[in-house]
Write a protein that holds these residues in place. Sequence first.
Motif, PDB file in Angstrom:
ATOM      1  N   UNK A  12       0.662  -1.309  -0.642  1.00  0.00           N
ATOM      2  CA  UNK A  12       0.089  -0.165  -0.064  1.00  0.00           C
ATOM      3  C   UNK A  12       0.691   1.278   0.060  1.00  0.00           C
ATOM      4  N   UNK A  13       0.145   2.164  -1.063  1.00  0.00           N
ATOM      5  CA  UNK A  13       1.608   3.652  -0.384  1.00  0.00           C
ATOM      6  C   UNK A  13      -0.144   4.334  -0.295  1.00  0.00           C
ATOM      7  N   UNK A  14       1.136   5.230   0.978  1.00  0.00           N
ATOM      8  CA  UNK A  14       0.850   5.924   1.930  1.00  0.00           C
ATOM      9  C   UNK A  14       1.549   6.176   2.807  1.00  0.00           C
ATOM     10  N   UNK A  15       1.299   7.460   3.769  1.00  0.00           N
ATOM     11  CA  UNK A  15       1.675   6.972   4.753  1.00  0.00           C
ATOM     12  C   UNK A  15       2.297   6.474   6.099  1.00  0.00           C
ATOM     13  N   UNK A  16       2.399   5.706   6.718  1.00  0.00           N
ATOM     14  CA  UNK A  16       2.096   5.381   8.411  1.00  0.00           C
ATOM     15  C   UNK A  16       1.608   6.234   8.855  1.00  0.00           C
ATOM     16  N   UNK A  17       2.827   6.542   9.526  1.00  0.00           N
ATOM     17  CA  UNK A  17       2.627   7.473  10.578  1.00  0.00           C
ATOM     18  C   UNK A  17       1.860   8.982  10.692  1.00  0.00           C
ATOM     19  N   UNK A  18       1.283   9.256   9.396  1.00  0.00           N
ATOM     20  CA  UNK A  18       0.410   9.708   9.171  1.00  0.00           C
ATOM     21  C   UNK A  18      -0.726   9.803   9.141  1.00  0.00           C
ATOM     22  N   UNK A  19      -1.147   8.480   8.833  1.00  0.00           N
ATOM     23  CA  UNK A  19      -2.426   7.509   8.413  1.00  0.00           C
ATOM     24  C   UNK A  19      -3.627   7.427   9.177  1.00  0.00           C
ATOM     25  N   UNK A  20      -3.354   8.219  10.803  1.00  0.00           N
ATOM     26  CA  UNK A  20      -4.527   8.182  11.575  1.00  0.00           C
ATOM     27  C   UNK A  20      -4.246   9.290  12.690  1.00  0.00           C
ATOM     28  N   UNK A  21      -4.845  10.365  13.070  1.00  0.00           N
ATOM     29  CA  UNK A  21      -4.260  11.388  13.154  1.00  0.00           C
ATOM     30  C   UNK A  21      -4.611  11.145  14.782  1.00  0.00           C
ATOM     31  N   UNK A  22      -3.055  12.365  15.430  1.00  0.00           N
ATOM     32  CA  UNK A  22      -2.896  11.880  17.360  1.00  0.00           C
ATOM     33  C   UNK A  22      -3.740  12.119  17.727  1.00  0.00           C
ATOM     34  N   UNK A  23      -4.429  11.620  19.028  1.00  0.00           N
ATOM     35  CA  UNK A  23      -5.042  11.348  19.529  1.00  0.00           C
ATOM     36  C   UNK A  23      -4.942  13.147  20.447  1.00  0.00           C
ATOM     37  N   UNK A  24      -5.809  13.519  20.723  1.00  0.00           N
ATOM     38  CA  UNK A  24      -5.904  15.148  21.034  1.00  0.00           C
ATOM     39  C   UNK A  24      -5.731  15.064  22.828  1.00  0.00           C
ATOM     40  N   UNK A  25      -4.549  15.085  23.354  1.00  0.00           N
ATOM     41  CA  UNK A  25      -4.114  14.864  24.893  1.00  0.00           C
ATOM     42  C   UNK A  25      -4.772  15.996  25.730  1.00  0.00           C
ATOM     43  N   UNK A  26      -5.217  15.692  26.552  1.00  0.00           N
ATOM     44  CA  UNK A  26      -6.345  16.412  27.642  1.00  0.00           C
ATOM     45  C   UNK A  26      -4.686  17.528  28.142  1.00  0.00           C
ATOM     46  N   UNK A  27      -5.636  18.798  28.415  1.00  0.00           N
ATOM     47  CA  UNK A  27      -4.195  20.015  29.075  1.00  0.00           C
ATOM     48  C   UNK A  27      -4.362  19.540  30.447  1.00  0.00           C
ATOM     49  N   UNK A  28      -2.990  19.698  30.410  1.00  0.00           N
ATOM     50  CA  UNK A  28      -2.306  19.099  31.901  1.00  0.00           C
ATOM     51  C   UNK A  28      -1.548  21.018  32.717  1.00  0.00           C
ATOM     52  N   UNK A  29      -1.728  20.797  33.382  1.00  0.00           N
ATOM     53  CA  UNK A  29      -1.050  22.344  34.116  1.00  0.00           C
ATOM     54  C   UNK A  29      -0.543  22.838  34.935  1.00  0.00           C
ATOM     55  N   UNK A  30       0.193  22.689  34.969  1.00  0.00           N
ATOM     56  CA  UNK A  30       1.366  22.963  36.144  1.00  0.00           C
ATOM     57  C   UNK A  30       1.815  24.574  36.442  1.00  0.00           C
ATOM     58  N   UNK A  31       1.341  23.896  37.742  1.00  0.00           N
ATOM     59  CA  UNK A  31       0.706  25.538  38.856  1.00  0.00           C
ATOM     60  C   UNK A  31       2.104  26.761  39.006  1.00  0.00           C
ATOM     61  N   UNK A  32       2.029  27.576  39.603  1.00  0.00           N
ATOM     62  CA  UNK A  32       3.274  28.300  39.423  1.00  0.00           C
ATOM     63  C   UNK A  32       4.009  27.755  40.725  1.00  0.00           C
ATOM     64  N   UNK A  33       5.743  27.866  41.263  1.00  0.00           N
ATOM     65  CA  UNK A  33       6.366  27.473  42.025  1.00  0.00           C
ATOM     66  C   UNK A  33       5.917  28.414  43.444  1.00  0.00           C
ATOM     67  N   UNK A  34       5.679  27.024  44.549  1.00  0.00           N
ATOM     68  CA  UNK A  34       4.797  27.601  45.532  1.00  0.00           C
ATOM     69  C   UNK A  34       3.703  27.359  46.122  1.00  0.00           C
ATOM     70  N   UNK A  35       2.671  27.553  44.352  1.00  0.00           N
ATOM     71  CA  UNK A  35       1.697  27.079  44.442  1.00  0.00           C
ATOM     72  C   UNK A  35       1.305  25.532  44.337  1.00  0.00           C
ATOM     73  N   UNK A  36      -0.036  24.753  45.585  1.00  0.00           N
ATOM     74  CA  UNK A  36      -0.346  23.726  45.119  1.00  0.00           C
ATOM     75  C   UNK A  36      -1.437  23.346  44.442  1.00  0.00           C
ATOM     76  N   UNK A  37      -1.467  21.858  43.942  1.00  0.00           N
ATOM     77  CA  UNK A  37      -2.576  21.599  43.001  1.00  0.00           C
ATOM     78  C   UNK A  37      -2.831  20.467  43.386  1.00  0.00           C
ATOM     79  N   UNK A  38      -4.741  20.275  43.252  1.00  0.00           N
ATOM     80  CA  UNK A  38      -5.208  18.935  43.495  1.00  0.00           C
ATOM     81  C   UNK A  38      -5.190  17.969  42.251  1.00  0.00           C
TER      82      UNK A  38
END
Length: 373
Positions: A12-38
């Motif tokens: 098959x001709x085509x692009x193996x790695x590009x044949x399926x879109x990357x999964x939309x990754x849930x956003x992860x947040x890193x807080x500022x220094x000294x701030x707590x996050x649950x």
Amino acid sequence: MDKPQEQPTERVEGTAEQSAPKEAVAEVVSPPAGEEIDLSDGKGLLIKTVTTAGTGDDCPPIGAEVTMHFLAKMEDGTELENSKDEGKPISFTLGGRGLFKGLTEVVRTMKKGEKAMAKCSPEYVGNSPGSGGPGSQPSIPSHTTAIYELELLDWTDWGDVSKNFKQDGTVMKRIVTEGVGYDRPEFDDVAIFSYKMTLTGFPDKVLEQKDHFSVTIGAEEILSGLETALESMKKEEHSVCRLVPSVAFGPEGNPTLGVPPDASVEFEVTLHDIQRAPKAWILHGEEALAYAEKVKAEGTELFRQGKLQRAKRKYRAALDFVDSDAQLTPQQIAAKKPLWLTLALNLAACDLSVGDWNGVLVHTEVALELNPG
């Protein structure tokens, strides 16, 4: 070893790695220094505090190969592991086997260079041996909160899933879509998967493609590197796996498929399903002994063929079904002893054939305990 070229090939001709879109990754947040996050949805079970802010905007996704310094201790200050004391940072695959949930959730919110402290309740630590983190520190006692000091040094999307976790770079994997659940294919399980194969660096041409292809893990039906990659995958996972020549087609290559000598290849793989082989905790009594006899016979046939490593795995699998007297009658307990003795002697023979003298000693001692005369 049998390799995929023996199967019918669809080009098959085509692009193996590009044949399926990357999964939309849930956003992860890193807080500022000294701030707590649950990180436990407001339950207070997993609290992260940034002590030194990192750089950039990206955080490592599940499946990334992470390098970091790691200190684990109990609330009273008792240290369990400290990578700096050991003289070098640790590396592991984020979300991999043996990695407890809390560490995964914290690290996937960190940026490169970030230092953080995490307070993990027992629900996010786990209490089985080796569940405390990437190293081999003692298990954290039940109902104990643990403290972790972390420094994320570096990470890459490609995780090392090389055989037996040697992490020698022979099999690298990048997760495109995370799988579901916790199960991964094990020895004698049947894996049902689809794949496209390309040469590394040439993603615009697919050399081989198969859809809903079935293999038995450990049966040497596919490339050893591809089997290793499958053993690291969860159901419904979609990943790209890169194999070096030694675990792919080797110095000979595969002219039929268009693989030159000493070439690295990549497989875009989706694991659809896992059909489990019978397990020792499911079969009992006469049924378990009958299955052990069957697996032993399969091992003996492999031994005759000179396939010693697979034979050993069969014999060890058979042992799982005879090492307990649970739900066995006195007659069945007596009947299983010759089977157990044969398995121990067969394992010793396998070890002798490959010069594993320690294995020979261990299995011979078991045989002598079973039959002192």
